[in-house]
Design a protein around this motif. Structure first.
Motif, PDB file in Angstrom:
ATOM      1  N   GLY A 320       3.952   2.613 -16.517  1.00  0.00           N
ATOM      2  CA  GLY A 320       5.212   1.940 -16.847  1.00  0.00           C
ATOM      3  C   GLY A 320       6.429   2.650 -16.311  1.00  0.00           C
ATOM      4  N   ARG A 321       6.339   3.236 -15.107  1.00  0.00           N
ATOM      5  CA  ARG A 321       7.468   3.967 -14.522  1.00  0.00           C
ATOM      6  C   ARG A 321       7.843   3.353 -13.170  1.00  0.00           C
ATOM      7  NH1 ARG A 321       4.310   8.460 -16.484  1.00  0.00           N
ATOM      8  NH2 ARG A 321       3.567   8.897 -14.380  1.00  0.00           N
ATOM      9  N   PRO A 322       8.537   2.217 -13.149  1.00  0.00           N
ATOM     10  CA  PRO A 322       8.890   1.565 -11.882  1.00  0.00           C
ATOM     11  C   PRO A 322       9.802   2.410 -11.004  1.00  0.00           C
ATOM     12  CG  PRO A 322      10.042   0.531 -13.725  1.00  0.00           C
ATOM     13  CD  PRO A 322       9.039   1.448 -14.314  1.00  0.00           C
ATOM     14  N   ALA A 323      10.680   3.219 -11.620  1.00  0.00           N
ATOM     15  CA  ALA A 323      11.575   4.064 -10.819  1.00  0.00           C
ATOM     16  C   ALA A 323      10.766   5.069  -9.996  1.00  0.00           C
ATOM     17  CB  ALA A 323      12.559   4.803 -11.728  1.00  0.00           C
ATOM     18  N   GLU A 324       9.676   5.570 -10.574  1.00  0.00           N
ATOM     19  CA  GLU A 324       8.819   6.506  -9.842  1.00  0.00           C
ATOM     20  C   GLU A 324       8.120   5.801  -8.683  1.00  0.00           C
ATOM     21  OE1 GLU A 324       4.752   8.906 -10.835  1.00  0.00           O
ATOM     22  OE2 GLU A 324       6.374   9.072 -12.314  1.00  0.00           O
ATOM     23  N   ALA A 325       7.730   4.542  -8.909  1.00  0.00           N
ATOM     24  CA  ALA A 325       7.109   3.770  -7.827  1.00  0.00           C
ATOM     25  C   ALA A 325       8.088   3.567  -6.683  1.00  0.00           C
ATOM     26  CB  ALA A 325       6.617   2.424  -8.361  1.00  0.00           C
ATOM     27  N   ARG A 326       9.343   3.282  -7.011  1.00  0.00           N
ATOM     28  CA  ARG A 326      10.363   3.123  -5.965  1.00  0.00           C
ATOM     29  C   ARG A 326      10.585   4.431  -5.212  1.00  0.00           C
ATOM     30  NH1 ARG A 326      12.963  -1.414  -5.508  1.00  0.00           N
ATOM     31  NH2 ARG A 326      13.147  -2.887  -7.237  1.00  0.00           N
ATOM     32  N   ALA A 327      10.598   5.526  -5.951  1.00  0.00           N
ATOM     33  CA  ALA A 327      10.787   6.823  -5.304  1.00  0.00           C
ATOM     34  C   ALA A 327       9.635   7.113  -4.346  1.00  0.00           C
ATOM     35  CB  ALA A 327      10.894   7.922  -6.362  1.00  0.00           C
ATOM     36  N   THR A 328       8.432   6.737  -4.737  1.00  0.00           N
ATOM     37  CA  THR A 328       7.278   6.903  -3.847  1.00  0.00           C
ATOM     38  C   THR A 328       7.436   6.063  -2.594  1.00  0.00           C
ATOM     39  OG1 THR A 328       5.775   7.405  -5.677  1.00  0.00           O
ATOM     40  CG2 THR A 328       4.786   6.564  -3.640  1.00  0.00           C
ATOM     41  N   ALA A 329       7.931   4.831  -2.760  1.00  0.00           N
ATOM     42  CA  ALA A 329       8.162   3.966  -1.597  1.00  0.00           C
ATOM     43  C   ALA A 329       9.138   4.604  -0.624  1.00  0.00           C
ATOM     44  CB  ALA A 329       8.680   2.603  -2.053  1.00  0.00           C
ATOM     45  N   ARG A 330      10.191   5.210  -1.163  1.00  0.00           N
ATOM     46  CA  ARG A 330      11.165   5.883  -0.292  1.00  0.00           C
ATOM     47  C   ARG A 330      10.523   7.052   0.446  1.00  0.00           C
ATOM     48  NH1 ARG A 330      14.575   5.146  -4.829  1.00  0.00           N
ATOM     49  NH2 ARG A 330      14.201   7.281  -5.492  1.00  0.00           N
ATOM     50  N   ARG A 331       9.757   7.875  -0.284  1.00  0.00           N
ATOM     51  CA  ARG A 331       9.181   9.071   0.323  1.00  0.00           C
ATOM     52  C   ARG A 331       8.173   8.729   1.412  1.00  0.00           C
ATOM     53  NH1 ARG A 331       8.458  10.738  -4.973  1.00  0.00           N
ATOM     54  NH2 ARG A 331       6.189  10.790  -4.728  1.00  0.00           N
ATOM     55  N   VAL A 332       7.266   7.808   1.117  1.00  0.00           N
ATOM     56  CA  VAL A 332       6.248   7.505   2.120  1.00  0.00           C
ATOM     57  C   VAL A 332       6.844   6.782   3.319  1.00  0.00           C
ATOM     58  CG1 VAL A 332       4.367   7.474   0.447  1.00  0.00           C
ATOM     59  CG2 VAL A 332       5.533   5.335   1.027  1.00  0.00           C
ATOM     60  N   THR A 333       7.936   6.044   3.104  1.00  0.00           N
ATOM     61  CA  THR A 333       8.616   5.402   4.236  1.00  0.00           C
ATOM     62  C   THR A 333       9.169   6.459   5.186  1.00  0.00           C
ATOM     63  OG1 THR A 333       9.192   3.418   2.984  1.00  0.00           O
ATOM     64  CG2 THR A 333      10.522   3.896   4.916  1.00  0.00           C
ATOM     65  N   LEU A 334       9.795   7.476   4.625  1.00  0.00           N
ATOM     66  CA  LEU A 334      10.352   8.542   5.458  1.00  0.00           C
ATOM     67  C   LEU A 334       9.250   9.343   6.149  1.00  0.00           C
ATOM     68  CD1 LEU A 334      13.253   9.771   3.118  1.00  0.00           C
ATOM     69  CD2 LEU A 334      13.426   8.395   5.197  1.00  0.00           C
ATOM     70  N   TRP A 335       8.161   9.622   5.415  1.00  0.00           N
ATOM     71  CA  TRP A 335       7.047  10.340   6.033  1.00  0.00           C
ATOM     72  C   TRP A 335       6.424   9.516   7.149  1.00  0.00           C
ATOM     73  CZ3 TRP A 335       5.773  15.201   6.098  1.00  0.00           C
ATOM     74  CH2 TRP A 335       6.093  16.038   5.027  1.00  0.00           C
ATOM     75  N   GLY A 336       6.232   8.234   6.914  1.00  0.00           N
ATOM     76  CA  GLY A 336       5.655   7.369   7.938  1.00  0.00           C
ATOM     77  C   GLY A 336       6.540   7.245   9.159  1.00  0.00           C
ATOM     78  N   LEU A 337       7.834   7.083   8.919  1.00  0.00           N
ATOM     79  CA  LEU A 337       8.783   6.975  10.030  1.00  0.00           C
ATOM     80  C   LEU A 337       8.828   8.267  10.834  1.00  0.00           C
ATOM     81  CD1 LEU A 337      11.033   5.449  11.532  1.00  0.00           C
ATOM     82  CD2 LEU A 337      12.646   6.335   9.823  1.00  0.00           C
ATOM     83  N   GLY A 338       8.937   9.394  10.138  1.00  0.00           N
ATOM     84  CA  GLY A 338       9.020  10.673  10.830  1.00  0.00           C
ATOM     85  C   GLY A 338       7.762  10.975  11.641  1.00  0.00           C
ATOM     86  N   THR A 339       6.593  10.702  11.045  1.00  0.00           N
ATOM     87  CA  THR A 339       5.342  10.944  11.763  1.00  0.00           C
ATOM     88  C   THR A 339       5.214  10.002  12.946  1.00  0.00           C
ATOM     89  OG1 THR A 339       4.302  11.639   9.689  1.00  0.00           O
ATOM     90  CG2 THR A 339       2.838  11.105  11.530  1.00  0.00           C
ATOM     91  N   GLY A 340       5.639   8.745  12.776  1.00  0.00           N
ATOM     92  CA  GLY A 340       5.590   7.787  13.874  1.00  0.00           C
ATOM     93  C   GLY A 340       6.455   8.212  15.042  1.00  0.00           C
ATOM     94  N   VAL A 341       7.644   8.721  14.747  1.00  0.00           N
ATOM     95  CA  VAL A 341       8.529   9.205  15.812  1.00  0.00           C
ATOM     96  C   VAL A 341       7.898  10.390  16.533  1.00  0.00           C
ATOM     97  CG1 VAL A 341      10.744  10.328  16.274  1.00  0.00           C
ATOM     98  CG2 VAL A 341      10.648   8.358  14.741  1.00  0.00           C
ATOM     99  N   PHE A 374       4.339   0.563  25.384  1.00  0.00           N
ATOM    100  CA  PHE A 374       4.172  -0.215  24.148  1.00  0.00           C
ATOM    101  C   PHE A 374       3.528   0.642  23.063  1.00  0.00           C
ATOM    102  CE2 PHE A 374       4.236  -3.484  27.453  1.00  0.00           C
ATOM    103  CZ  PHE A 374       5.087  -4.432  26.899  1.00  0.00           C
ATOM    104  N   LEU A 375       2.454   1.362  23.432  1.00  0.00           N
ATOM    105  CA  LEU A 375       1.721   2.180  22.470  1.00  0.00           C
ATOM    106  C   LEU A 375       2.648   3.203  21.805  1.00  0.00           C
ATOM    107  CD1 LEU A 375      -0.990   3.118  21.208  1.00  0.00           C
ATOM    108  CD2 LEU A 375      -1.277   4.609  23.202  1.00  0.00           C
ATOM    109  N   ALA A 376       3.452   3.868  22.607  1.00  0.00           N
ATOM    110  CA  ALA A 376       4.375   4.871  22.057  1.00  0.00           C
ATOM    111  C   ALA A 376       5.542   4.219  21.332  1.00  0.00           C
ATOM    112  CB  ALA A 376       4.894   5.772  23.181  1.00  0.00           C
ATOM    113  N   GLY A 377       6.030   3.118  21.875  1.00  0.00           N
ATOM    114  CA  GLY A 377       7.253   2.512  21.348  1.00  0.00           C
ATOM    115  C   GLY A 377       7.146   1.994  19.937  1.00  0.00           C
ATOM    116  N   PHE A 378       5.964   1.441  19.568  1.00  0.00           N
ATOM    117  CA  PHE A 378       5.904   0.876  18.216  1.00  0.00           C
ATOM    118  C   PHE A 378       5.304   1.828  17.181  1.00  0.00           C
ATOM    119  CE2 PHE A 378       1.949  -1.360  19.965  1.00  0.00           C
ATOM    120  CZ  PHE A 378       1.036  -0.554  19.302  1.00  0.00           C
ATOM    121  N   GLN A 379       5.057   3.085  17.535  1.00  0.00           N
ATOM    122  CA  GLN A 379       4.522   4.030  16.548  1.00  0.00           C
ATOM    123  C   GLN A 379       5.457   4.234  15.352  1.00  0.00           C
ATOM    124  OE1 GLN A 379       1.393   5.331  16.390  1.00  0.00           O
ATOM    125  NE2 GLN A 379       0.998   3.996  18.144  1.00  0.00           N
ATOM    126  N   PRO A 380       6.771   4.385  15.542  1.00  0.00           N
ATOM    127  CA  PRO A 380       7.643   4.510  14.355  1.00  0.00           C
ATOM    128  C   PRO A 380       7.584   3.283  13.462  1.00  0.00           C
ATOM    129  CG  PRO A 380       8.781   5.269  16.325  1.00  0.00           C
ATOM    130  CD  PRO A 380       7.527   4.607  16.797  1.00  0.00           C
TER     131      PRO A 380
END
Length: 463
Positions: A320-341, A374-380
């Motif tokens: 029952g902690r939706p704020a924590e779920a949102r925080a997880t969404a933010r963190r994994v988005t940044l990790w995914g973006l950074g790793t993709g770059v 193409f392969l490199a460009g869409f990794q982020p």
């Protein structure tokens, strides 16, 4: 409905955790600090990479037997891998349900999800074994392009290795519930134990023992037996109730249905793209195969964030902690973006070093150079998409993911791939379609996570 960005903190009061309807709550759960994204993603990556790395060694061992056994392994192994990919919902669906229960403090309920998923794995695995035993010949002939030595070799391998389908699916179910309770260390040990046993047996059975290609299938089967046995032992040590519960299995199949349809569309889209590339010419097909295998391998790296997100979001919403779920969404988005770059930069910088490792043909290298952008460009973009896929899976919002994936394939990937032939776009058209597929999914998942509906998606946990 109020909409808020996943990148802004949710300041609404946190509701109390929902009362737990099943099992005994874990009194220590509330006081434990949630593991970080990397703490979950790294062991998940090891598990994801173990099978492809074993297949590389298996391919090298069988390759020394000649072209026909190697082709047979490609055909038989491709069919078994295809079945595993379609039924992978046993891992992802079980994670979502088990994480909800564990997040609510009901470890017993999370383990019960693992038991029912294991029953389902055995039933589905038996159906796969029957399918392969009855249709091994026609299936391998279809994939090999007709009757011949390669089809016969593939059939021989599949009839032996296909008997391990229940074992493979039991391991997927075991991965699912252990991820749900945030235990990703034991799956690493279990999967590595089976893979290492197969690695030792494969060259021994293929060459000194003189079994040839069937030796590879036997080694595969023995390794899967060990891994599945370790996952079953983990359930036994939990003291779980092993009674088969049809209602719980039906509830798991609700999640599985959407994930299965999603996986089917993905597989068909990739098959169509390969067919278009084959009609473009041998050089184009070779370059497409190189780039596609790299894409699929890199997807494993990025998918590790999806597994971490799925586990963390499921726990947060179960508690029952939706704020924590949102925080997880933010963190994994940044990790995914950074790793993709980072992956994109490495691909572009290492293009002239990597491509020659796969081919010495100048024509294939030229085509690969085109696809490489193409392969490199869409990794982020892919990094963010895969991470948020995990967020929505953890929330049980798989119906939306199914619709988005099917829509993006029908609107972007398939039309552009199919038009590449008559319009003479070649590989550029095929990979533009794949880029559009990723981009459309990105827009859709960002829009979903920016709202609130995913926080209240039905998780079908109470069945």
């Amino acid at each position: 409905m109020t909409r808020s960005s996943p990148f802004r903190r949710d300041r609404r009061p946190r509701p109390d955790p929902a009362p737990e309807p099943h099992g005994t709550a874990d009194p220590a759960a509330a006081g434990r600090r949630a593991p970080g994204v990397l703490a979950l993603a790294l062991p998940a990556l090891v598990v994801l990479a173990a099978e492809p790395l074993y297949l590389l060694v298996d391919t090298a061992v069988v390759g020394n037997l000649g072209t026909v056994p190697l082709g047979g392994l490609a055909v038989g192994g491709g069919l078994l891998a295809w079945a595993a990919a379609l039924l992978n919902f046993l891992a992802y669906g079980t994670t979502a349900r088990a994480a909800r229960r564990a997040g609510a403090g009901d470890r017993a309920g999370a383990v019960a999800e693992g038991v029912q998923a294991t029953w389902l794995a055995v039933l589905l695995g038996a159906a796969v074994v029957l399918l392969f035993q009855v249709l091994a010949g026609p299936l391998t002939q279809t994939l090999a392009g007709g009757p011949g030595e390669v089809a016969e070799a593939g059939e021989q391998w599949l009839r032996v290795a296909g008997c391990g389908a229940p074992l493979l699916l039991v391991s997927l179910a075991g991965n699912g519930w252990l991820r749900g309770v945030q235990d990703l260390r034991r799956p690493v040990r279990f999967v590595l134990a089976g893979s290492l046993l197969s690695l030792v047996l494969c060259p021994l059975l293929v060459h000194p023992a003189g079994l040839g290609l069937p030796g590879s299938a036997v080694a595969n089967l023995v390794g899967q037996s060990l891994t599945a046995a370790l996952f079953v032992r983990a359930l036994l040590r939990e003291g779980a109730d092993w009674r088969f519960r049809p209602a719980a299995v039906r509830a798991q199949l609700v999640l599985g249905r959407d994930l299965l349809l999603r996986a089917t569309v993905l597989q068909l889209a990739f098959l169509v793209a390969a067919g278009v590339a084959a009609r473009t010419g041998q050089a184009a097909l070779g370059a497409h195969q190189i780039a596609l295998q790299l894409f699929l391998f890199l997807a494993l790296v990025l998918d590790a964030y999806a597994i971490a997100a799925q586990t963390l979001v499921g726990h947060a919403l179960g508690a029952g902690r939706p704020a924590e779920a949102r925080a997880t969404a933010r963190r994994v988005t940044l990790w995914g973006l950074g790793t993709g770059v980072l992956v994109a930069v490495v691909l572009l910088a290492g293009r002239d070093l990597v491509v020659p490792l796969f081919t010495g043909d100048p024509a294939v290298r030229a085509q690969a150079g085109l696809v490489w952008w193409f392969l490199a460009g869409f990794q982020p973009l892919a990094g963010v998409v895969f991470a948020l896929d995990g967020v929505l899976m953890g929330a049980g919002d798989v119906g939306y993911l199914r619709t988005v994936t099917v829509g993006a394939a029908l609107v972007g990937f398939l039309p552009l791939s199919l038009l590449s032939g008559p319009l003479d776009w070649g590989l550029a058209g095929v990979w533009t379609g794949l880029t559009a597929f990723i981009a459309l999914r990105l827009v859709a998942v960002l829009a979903r996570v920016a709202g609130d509906r995913w926080l209240t998606a039905p998780a079908t946990v109470g069945a």
